[in-house]
Design a protein around this motif. Sequence first.
Motif, PDB file in Angstrom:
ATOM      1  N   ARG A  81      11.264  -1.258 -18.334  1.00 40.66           N
ATOM      2  CA  ARG A  81      11.946  -0.901 -17.090  1.00 40.66           C
ATOM      3  C   ARG A  81      10.997  -0.061 -16.207  1.00 40.66           C
ATOM      4  O   ARG A  81      10.398   0.911 -16.678  1.00 40.66           O
ATOM      5  N   ALA A  82      10.884  -0.474 -14.956  1.00 44.40           N
ATOM      6  CA  ALA A  82       9.997   0.213 -14.014  1.00 44.40           C
ATOM      7  C   ALA A  82      10.792   0.628 -12.784  1.00 44.40           C
ATOM      8  O   ALA A  82      11.525  -0.183 -12.201  1.00 44.40           O
ATOM      9  N   THR A  83      10.681   1.913 -12.387  1.00 46.33           N
ATOM     10  CA  THR A  83      11.362   2.437 -11.192  1.00 46.33           C
ATOM     11  C   THR A  83      10.308   2.923 -10.199  1.00 46.33           C
ATOM     12  O   THR A  83       9.227   3.396 -10.586  1.00 46.33           O
ATOM     13  N   PHE A  84      10.685   2.809  -8.940  1.00 42.40           N
ATOM     14  CA  PHE A  84       9.750   3.214  -7.865  1.00 42.40           C
ATOM     15  C   PHE A  84      10.498   4.092  -6.865  1.00 42.40           C
ATOM     16  O   PHE A  84      11.617   3.751  -6.453  1.00 42.40           O
ATOM     17  N   SER A  85       9.898   5.210  -6.488  1.00 43.65           N
ATOM     18  CA  SER A  85      10.461   6.091  -5.455  1.00 43.65           C
ATOM     19  C   SER A  85       9.368   6.403  -4.435  1.00 43.65           C
ATOM     20  O   SER A  85       8.178   6.448  -4.776  1.00 43.65           O
ATOM     21  N   PHE A  86       9.824   6.635  -3.209  1.00 42.51           N
ATOM     22  CA  PHE A  86       8.876   6.812  -2.102  1.00 42.51           C
ATOM     23  C   PHE A  86       9.390   7.908  -1.175  1.00 42.51           C
ATOM     24  O   PHE A  86      10.590   7.985  -0.906  1.00 42.51           O
ATOM     25  N   ARG A  87       8.474   8.775  -0.698  1.00 40.78           N
ATOM     26  CA  ARG A  87       8.845   9.842   0.223  1.00 40.78           C
ATOM     27  C   ARG A  87       7.718  10.066   1.232  1.00 40.78           C
ATOM     28  O   ARG A  87       6.554  10.154   0.866  1.00 40.78           O
ATOM     29  N   GLY A  88       8.097  10.177   2.515  1.00 40.61           N
ATOM     30  CA  GLY A  88       7.112  10.445   3.563  1.00 40.61           C
ATOM     31  C   GLY A  88       6.703   9.191   4.309  1.00 40.61           C
ATOM     32  O   GLY A  88       7.369   8.150   4.253  1.00 40.61           O
ATOM     33  N   THR A  89       5.577   9.285   5.017  1.00 40.50           N
ATOM     34  CA  THR A  89       5.034   8.182   5.818  1.00 40.50           C
ATOM     35  C   THR A  89       3.637   7.864   5.330  1.00 40.50           C
ATOM     36  O   THR A  89       2.756   8.737   5.316  1.00 40.50           O
ATOM     37  N   VAL A  90       3.422   6.612   4.920  1.00 39.98           N
ATOM     38  CA  VAL A  90       2.120   6.217   4.385  1.00 39.98           C
ATOM     39  C   VAL A  90       1.113   6.096   5.529  1.00 39.98           C
ATOM     40  O   VAL A  90       1.379   5.402   6.511  1.00 39.98           O
ATOM     41  N   PRO A  91      -0.048   6.753   5.442  1.00 45.01           N
ATOM     42  CA  PRO A  91      -1.066   6.598   6.496  1.00 45.01           C
ATOM     43  C   PRO A  91      -1.719   5.221   6.419  1.00 45.01           C
ATOM     44  O   PRO A  91      -1.604   4.514   5.411  1.00 45.01           O
ATOM     45  N   GLU A  92      -2.401   4.865   7.504  1.00 42.33           N
ATOM     46  CA  GLU A  92      -3.115   3.588   7.527  1.00 42.33           C
ATOM     47  C   GLU A  92      -4.395   3.731   6.727  1.00 42.33           C
ATOM     48  O   GLU A  92      -5.328   4.416   7.152  1.00 42.33           O
ATOM     49  N   LEU A  93      -4.443   3.080   5.558  1.00 43.15           N
ATOM     50  CA  LEU A  93      -5.603   3.159   4.677  1.00 43.15           C
ATOM     51  C   LEU A  93      -6.472   1.925   4.858  1.00 43.15           C
ATOM     52  O   LEU A  93      -5.970   0.826   5.105  1.00 43.15           O
ATOM     53  N   PRO A  94      -7.798   2.067   4.700  1.00 37.08           N
ATOM     54  CA  PRO A  94      -8.664   0.882   4.744  1.00 37.08           C
ATOM     55  C   PRO A  94      -8.306  -0.078   3.615  1.00 37.08           C
ATOM     56  O   PRO A  94      -7.909   0.349   2.514  1.00 37.08           O
ATOM     57  N   PRO A  95      -8.413  -1.389   3.837  1.00 41.01           N
ATOM     58  CA  PRO A  95      -8.070  -2.363   2.793  1.00 41.01           C
ATOM     59  C   PRO A  95      -8.832  -2.130   1.495  1.00 41.01           C
ATOM     60  O   PRO A  95      -8.277  -2.295   0.400  1.00 41.01           O
ATOM     61  N   GLU A  96     -10.103  -1.761   1.561  1.00 42.31           N
ATOM     62  CA  GLU A  96     -10.879  -1.520   0.354  1.00 42.31           C
ATOM     63  C   GLU A  96     -10.279  -0.388  -0.474  1.00 42.31           C
ATOM     64  O   GLU A  96     -10.235  -0.447  -1.707  1.00 42.31           O
ATOM     65  N   HIS A  97      -9.805   0.655   0.205  1.00 42.85           N
ATOM     66  CA  HIS A  97      -9.213   1.785  -0.520  1.00 42.85           C
ATOM     67  C   HIS A  97      -7.878   1.389  -1.163  1.00 42.85           C
ATOM     68  O   HIS A  97      -7.571   1.812  -2.289  1.00 42.85           O
ATOM     69  N   VAL A  98      -7.080   0.597  -0.448  1.00 44.49           N
ATOM     70  CA  VAL A  98      -5.828   0.124  -1.042  1.00 44.49           C
ATOM     71  C   VAL A  98      -6.119  -0.750  -2.264  1.00 44.49           C
ATOM     72  O   VAL A  98      -5.434  -0.654  -3.300  1.00 44.49           O
TER      73      VAL A  98
END
Length: 639
Positions: free
Chosen positions: A527-544
Motif C-alpha cells: 500500500r502506497a499513500t501520497f500527500s502534497f503541501r504547498g506549490t511546486v516550483p518549476e524545476l528543470p527536466p533533468e532535475h526532475v
Amino acid sequence: MATFKLQQKITGLLLFYFFVALVAISSTLYVSWRLEGGAAAINDAGSERMRSFHIAFLLAQYVQQPSPEVRGDIEAKVRQFEKVLGDLERGDPERPLSLPKDKEVRAQMGELQRTWKGDIKPRIKRILDSEQQSEQEFMLAEYRPVVGRFVDSVNKLVAMVELSNARATTLLRTFQIGLISLALIGTVLLMKLFSLMVVRPVNGLREGIQRMGKADFGVRLRVEKKDEFGELAEGFNQMADQLQDLYANLEQRVEEKSRSIEVKNRELAVLYDVAAFLNSSTAAEPLCDIVLDKLATLMDARDGVVRLVDPKGEKLKIVASLGVSKSFLDEETCQAVGNSLCGEVARDGVAMCADFSSPLQRLPMHACKRDGFQSVVAIPIRSKQQILGMINLFFETPRILPPSEIRLLESVGQHLGVAIENQRLIAREKEMAVSEERNLLAQELHDSIAQSLAFLNIQVQLLRDDLKQGQISTALQGLEQIREGVQESYDDVRELLVHFRTRVGSADLETAVRSALEKFEGQTGIRATFSFRGTVPELPPEHVLQAMHIVHESLSNVRKHAKASCVDVELVCDGECSLRIRDDGVGFDAARDTGDTHVGLSIMRERAYRIDAELTLESAPGKGTLMRLALPYRSNVAA
C-alpha cells in the motif's frame, strides 16, 4: 611700442581713477580735519579771554578781602589758563585741536606765551604775595590795563584763526566741487573708453557672427589691436576660413562619409548575420561552409578554404572549401603547422595577407599560383587563446586588405572559433552523460542482476550435486530457490527497464511521483499513500528526472529489503521543497550500513549530488526507514 592687453588697460585706467579720487578725498578729509582743529582753537582761545577777566575779578575780590579760598581759586584759574594755552600751542590730535600752520598765527601765539609768562603771571604772583593792601591796590590798578591789552592779543589770535578757517572752508568747497566734476568727467570718460575698448569690438564680433549665421562665410573682422578682442578677431577669421573650406567641400565629404558608412553597415550586417548563424546548433563543418561562403561574397574572393588543427596540434586539415580545384584539395588537404603561410598563421595566430606578385614574397605557394590566384589572406580561427584553425580567401588580382577589413575577418574568425569550441564541448558533454549513465547502469546491474545471477549459479551447482547424490527432496528445495531467484531477477530486469525508460517530458514532480507510486503499488501489492503541501516550483527536466531515479531506487529498496506493508510519500513545498519516503519495514542500522559499500545508496547520493540536492537517511532496526531529499529550490510562496 608696447602693446597692452584689455585687462591691463582696464586695470590701469581704474587704478588711475582710483588714485585721483583717493587724493581728492584725502585732501577733503585733511581740510575738514583742519577746520575742526581751528574751530576747537577758536573755542579754547575765547575761553582764555573769559578766564583772563575772571582772574582779574578774583584778584580785585582778594585785594578787598583776602581769604585762602579766593587765593586757591585764583591759583586754580592760573593753572587752567596755562594748560589751555599750552594745548593751543602744542595741539591735540584726539579732539582734534590745532592752530593753523600760518607764520602770523604761530608768531601771535608765541607773543601770547611770552606776555603771559613774562608779564601777566608775574604780576598776579606779586599781587598775591604782597602783604600791604595799599600796595596790592596799586599793583591791581597797573594790572588792569595790561590784562586788557593781553585780551586784545587773544582776540587778534582768534581773528587770525577764523580767517584761516574761512580760507580752509573755501578750499574745502573747491575740493568738493572738484570731486563732483571728477565723478562726472570720470563717468563720461569711462563710458567713452569702455565703448571704444569693449562695446565696439563686441558689436563687430556680433555682426560678424550674424552674417556667418546667414551663410556669409566671406566675412572677416579687422584686427586693430593685439589685445583679447584682437585674439578673438583672429580666431573668428580662422574659424571663418575653416568653415568656408568645409562648406566648399561639404558635398564631397558627405559623399565620402556616406560611402564609408555604407561599407561599415555592410560589414556590420555580415558580422551580425554570421554571429546569429553561429549561435545555431549546426555541426562544425556546415558552419565552416556557410561562413566561408558569406566571407567570400563580402570580400569579392573567388575561392576559399577553412582549415582546422588536428587534436595533436600538428596538422592542418581542410574541412570546408569553395571553388578550389580537386588538385588543390589533394595537395593542400593536410599541411604541417608552421610549414607555409597558412602554417605560420596557425602557429602564431597573426592574420596575414600575401601578394604573390611581390618580390618580397618568400614562402612557396605552388598550388595557389597553379590555380591562378594572385593574392591570399589567412585569418586565424581562435577560441580564447587557443588557435583552432584558419580561413583562407583567394583573389584573382593582387590585393592587400586594409586593416579595417582584416579586423572584421578576425572578428568573424573569433566567432567561428567560439562556435566550433561550443560544438566540441556539447559533444563532450553528451559523451560524458552517456558514460555516466552507462556507469550507473553498470552499478545497478551489479547491485541487482549480477548478484542474483551469482546466487543462481551457486544454486545450480548445489542442485547438480544433489541430483548426483540422489537427494531428491533437497534438489526440489534448491529448485524452488532457483525459481525464486529467477523471479527476483525477472522483477529486477522489469524494474530496471522502467527505471531507465523514465521520461519526464512536460510533467511536473508531483505528477511523476503519483505515477511512480501507482505502478509500485500495482506491481508489489504494498500500500502506497501520497500527500502534497504547498506549490511546486518549476524545476528543470533533468532535475526532475534525477529526483525520480532516486524515488525509484528508494522504492526498489523497500521492495527488496524492507518487508514493509505500507509506504508513505510526502512532497512539501512550503519555504523549502523536499520529498520524504517513509516505510514501516524492518529497518537497518543507518550508522553502519550506509557506507560506500552499499551500491544502491551510493548511486542515490551521486544523483542527488548532480542536482545540488541533499539526501539523508534515518533508520533503526525494527523502526522502518525515512529517506529525505531536499531540492535546491524554494517555492514561489517563500520567494
